[in-house]
Write a protein that holds these residues in place. Structure first.
Motif, PDB file in Angstrom:
ATOM      1  N   GLY A 156      -7.481   1.737  -6.469  1.00 24.36           N
ATOM      2  CA  GLY A 156      -6.639   0.571  -6.222  1.00 24.36           C
ATOM      3  C   GLY A 156      -6.330   0.424  -4.732  1.00 24.36           C
ATOM      4  O   GLY A 156      -6.358  -0.693  -4.189  1.00 24.36           O
ATOM      5  N   VAL A 157      -6.055   1.546  -4.075  1.00 20.52           N
ATOM      6  CA  VAL A 157      -5.799   1.520  -2.628  1.00 20.52           C
ATOM      7  C   VAL A 157      -7.039   1.030  -1.885  1.00 20.52           C
ATOM      8  O   VAL A 157      -6.966   0.191  -0.963  1.00 20.52           O
ATOM      9  N   VAL A 190       0.853  -1.199   0.000  1.00 21.32           N
ATOM     10  CA  VAL A 190       0.000   0.000   0.000  1.00 21.32           C
ATOM     11  C   VAL A 190       0.887   1.246   0.000  1.00 21.32           C
ATOM     12  O   VAL A 190       0.580   2.241  -0.665  1.00 21.32           O
ATOM     13  N   ILE A 198      -5.330   4.757  -9.151  1.00 19.64           N
ATOM     14  CA  ILE A 198      -4.515   4.469  -7.969  1.00 19.64           C
ATOM     15  C   ILE A 198      -5.350   4.589  -6.698  1.00 19.64           C
ATOM     16  O   ILE A 198      -5.257   3.751  -5.782  1.00 19.64           O
ATOM     17  N   VAL A 220       3.681   5.999  -5.569  1.00 19.25           N
ATOM     18  CA  VAL A 220       3.514   6.184  -7.019  1.00 19.25           C
ATOM     19  C   VAL A 220       2.648   7.401  -7.323  1.00 19.25           C
ATOM     20  O   VAL A 220       2.805   8.075  -8.344  1.00 19.25           O
ATOM     21  N   LEU A 221       1.731   7.712  -6.408  1.00 22.12           N
ATOM     22  CA  LEU A 221       0.796   8.815  -6.630  1.00 22.12           C
ATOM     23  C   LEU A 221       1.511  10.171  -6.703  1.00 22.12           C
ATOM     24  O   LEU A 221       1.023  11.102  -7.343  1.00 22.12           O
ATOM     25  N   LEU A 257       1.877   2.081  -3.490  1.00 23.07           N
ATOM     26  CA  LEU A 257       0.810   2.760  -4.223  1.00 23.07           C
ATOM     27  C   LEU A 257       0.728   4.237  -3.837  1.00 23.07           C
ATOM     28  O   LEU A 257       0.522   5.114  -4.680  1.00 23.07           O
TER      29      LEU A 257
END
Length: 569
Positions: free
Chosen positions: A251-252, A153, A248, A159-160, A156
């Motif tokens: 996705g989280v 997590v 994203i 990446v944001l 992720l």
């Protein structure tokens, strides 16, 4: 000196620090909520729930509410102080810019862009800058909390940052030039719309309202088309960025639900992660916000430094002009455009107490001569006062000794009294009473129900042309300059008012240099010396009677009036 954001930050550092502290406090309350929720849910799962968590939750919400209220109240007060102070400075810079540059683009254009610049500057330093600083800290704390729970997590979350911040940064760098163009187009078209509406009396006279509504519609269409072009480009790219970010975010959410359903994460941690993610995403948005603000601010900074600061009048003068005893013009040539001389071979001396008149056909260079005396244009050392070149005097001391009353009156917002004393640091009540009691002015004021308190309206809309000129004459007498220049300044008055005004000037302005520019013979015939200009040269000079006898150009200028005089006799 160029305008910089760092200069604003240094000037208002205390207020900015207070805002940073308030934003930081808001963030602490924001972090407290998911922590309390996590502890509460964990306690419920363990069957050990107490009222302490509810009390803490309420106190945190109350603290967040009070902090937010305090932040907004402080921000509003800061906004008022900043815009009041900095807009004054920007307008003073505008007033010190070269007259030709301001006239080229138009005062309304500059006023609109300065107001836009003031808002953009404050949005950056008062709103986006403090939030972005705290946002960086919030992102680091959020990443640390998530890393302690789940590394995947965390990735992720990580990446944001490049997807969101760097994408928006790239978008705003691309839009910066478009933003500058949009601000310019907006100012130009708003100026044009105002220019149409200001001629309302003529529009009513011509009666063809459809034509003028079409004209304003054309300017508004150009304005909205420019907005649409920038908006379309921005929305296309931002929608793509938002889609990537949304993938994203969701996705989280789904990943934490999956971990919860597969018993790899407890419910309290799932809620905690998503609440932290909400704080994290808000912080990223604040970073994106500073990109947007910086884009608009850079466009405004470019305008201020390029169009105002770079065009400031140069004032290398070091001497203060105490009094004016003599004026001397030795102008070999002067041209606005190279090779197209407006003035040539001007040789003219004027001493204290002289009443000089300058006459000539339209375009002969009369007003240009006056503008050179005011140093609105640079022409070397071709003009001197008291034997000293103009360039050696400071602009402020030079212009404070000279007053021009133009044909088109310059009136300011407010009432008639305000317009008479405008520009004076200290108003002499005794002199004001004397000026407003003069026959040419008192008779006009008595006709108005509110007298001196009468509002002049926009550009003197409620007054006649002659009344506006009388206000300008009263202002001249209040300023009491040593050089008085009357440029067609009584052209809209009757002969009685004109005579009364010139008598008042002679009475209140003894031992002054008076220069009259006029096409009306009655205005100039009693001058000590009348100078005749033709195609930028002095072709004759002397008294009225002398010129009637010796100058063909002078007789041609006033031939209709001379014939009228003979006919009336």
């Amino acid at each position: 000196m160029h305008v910089t954001i760092s200069g604003y930050i240094a000037r208002y550092r205390f207020r900015i620090l207070v805002l940073i502290a308030l934003v930081l406090l808001q963030s602490l309350f924001a972090f407290a909520i998911p922590i309390i929720v996590r502890v509460s849910l964990s306690s419920i799962q363990l069957g050990d729930m107490s009222n302490t968590c509810f009390v803490c939750f309420f106190l945190v919400l109350l603290g967040a509410y009070l902090t937010t209220m305090g932040y907004h109240l402080f921000l509003l007060r800061f906004s008022l102080v900043f815009k009041h102070n900095e807009l004054k400075r920007l307008f003073e810079d505008l007033f010190r810019a070269r007259l030709s540059r301001v006239q080229e683009l138009g005062p309304t254009y500059f006023a609109h862009r300065i107001l836009t610049a003031g808002s953009n500057f404050f949005s950056l330093i008062g709103d986006s800058f403090p939030k972005a600083l705290v946002a960086g800290l919030v992102i680091i704390i959020s990443l640390g909390l998530i890393l302690s729970l789940n590394k995947f997590v965390f990735l992720l979350f990580l990446v944001l940052i490049p997807v969101s911040y760097l994408s928006y940064r790239r978008l705003n760098m691309t839009l910066q030039k478009k933003s500058d163009q949009l601000q310019s187009v907006s100012a130009h078209n708003i100026k044009n719309v105002i220019g149409v509406v200001q001629n309302l009396e003529e529009i009513k006279h011509l009666s063809n309202y459809h034509v003028f509504s079409e004209l304003t519609g054309r300017y508004l269409y150009d304005l909205e088309r420019a907005n649409a072009d920038v908006g379309r480009y921005a929305h296309l790219l931002s929608t793509t960025i938002q889609f990537s970010i949304s993938l994203i975010r969701n996705g989280v959410l789904f990943l934490t639900i999956y971990y919860f359903l597969s018993s790899r994460m407890v419910f309290a941690d799932m809620m905690f992660v998503n609440l932290i993610f909400s704080i994290y995403f808000t912080a990223l948005s604040e970073l994106n916000g500073i990109n947007i603000c910086k884009r608009d601010t850079d466009a405004s900074l470019g305008f201020v430094n390029r169009e105002i600061i770079a065009h400031r009048e140069t004032d290398a003068g070091r001497e203060t002009l105490a009094s004016v005893d003599q004026l001397a013009f030795y102008i070999k040539h002067f041209a606005y455009t190279p090779g197209q001389d407006i003035l040539r071979d001007i040789n003219l001396q004027i001493k204290k107490g002289d009443r000089i008149a300058i006459v000539g056909h339209v375009g002969s260079g009369k007003t240009t001569l006056v503008k050179l005396l005011m140093r609105y244009h640079n022409n070397g050392d071709s003009i001197s006062i008291n034997g000293v070149p103009l360039s050696l005097y400071t602009l402020d001391s030079l212009r404070s000794k000279i007053y021009i009353v133009p044909q088109r009156p310059h009136l300011f917002p407010g009432n008639i009294r305000d317009n008479i004393v405008v520009g004076l640091n200290n108003v002499c009540k005794k002199r004001l009473d004397r000026v407003i009691s003069l026959p040419f002015f008192s008779s006009f004021i008595r006709e108005l129900p509110l007298g001196l308190e009468t509002k002049v309206g926009e550009d003197g809309f409620s007054l006649s042309s002659g009344q506006k000129q009388k206000i300008m004459m009263a202002r001249l007498l209040m300023h009491d300059p040593e050089v008085i220049i009357l440029d067609e300044s009584s052209s809209c008055m009757d002969s009685y008012s004109e005579t009364a005004i010139y008598h008042a000037i002679e009475t209140l302005g003894k031992d002054r240099i008076t220069i009259r520019i006029s096409h009306r013979m009655s205005t100039i015939k009693d001058a000590n010396t009348i100078v005749v200009l033709s195609r930028g040269r002095i072709v004759a000079s002397g008294t009225h009677q002398h010129l009637l006898a010796t100058s063909r150009e002078y007789r041609e200028l006033f031939s209709p009036q001379l014939i009228s005089q003979l006919w009336n006799k």
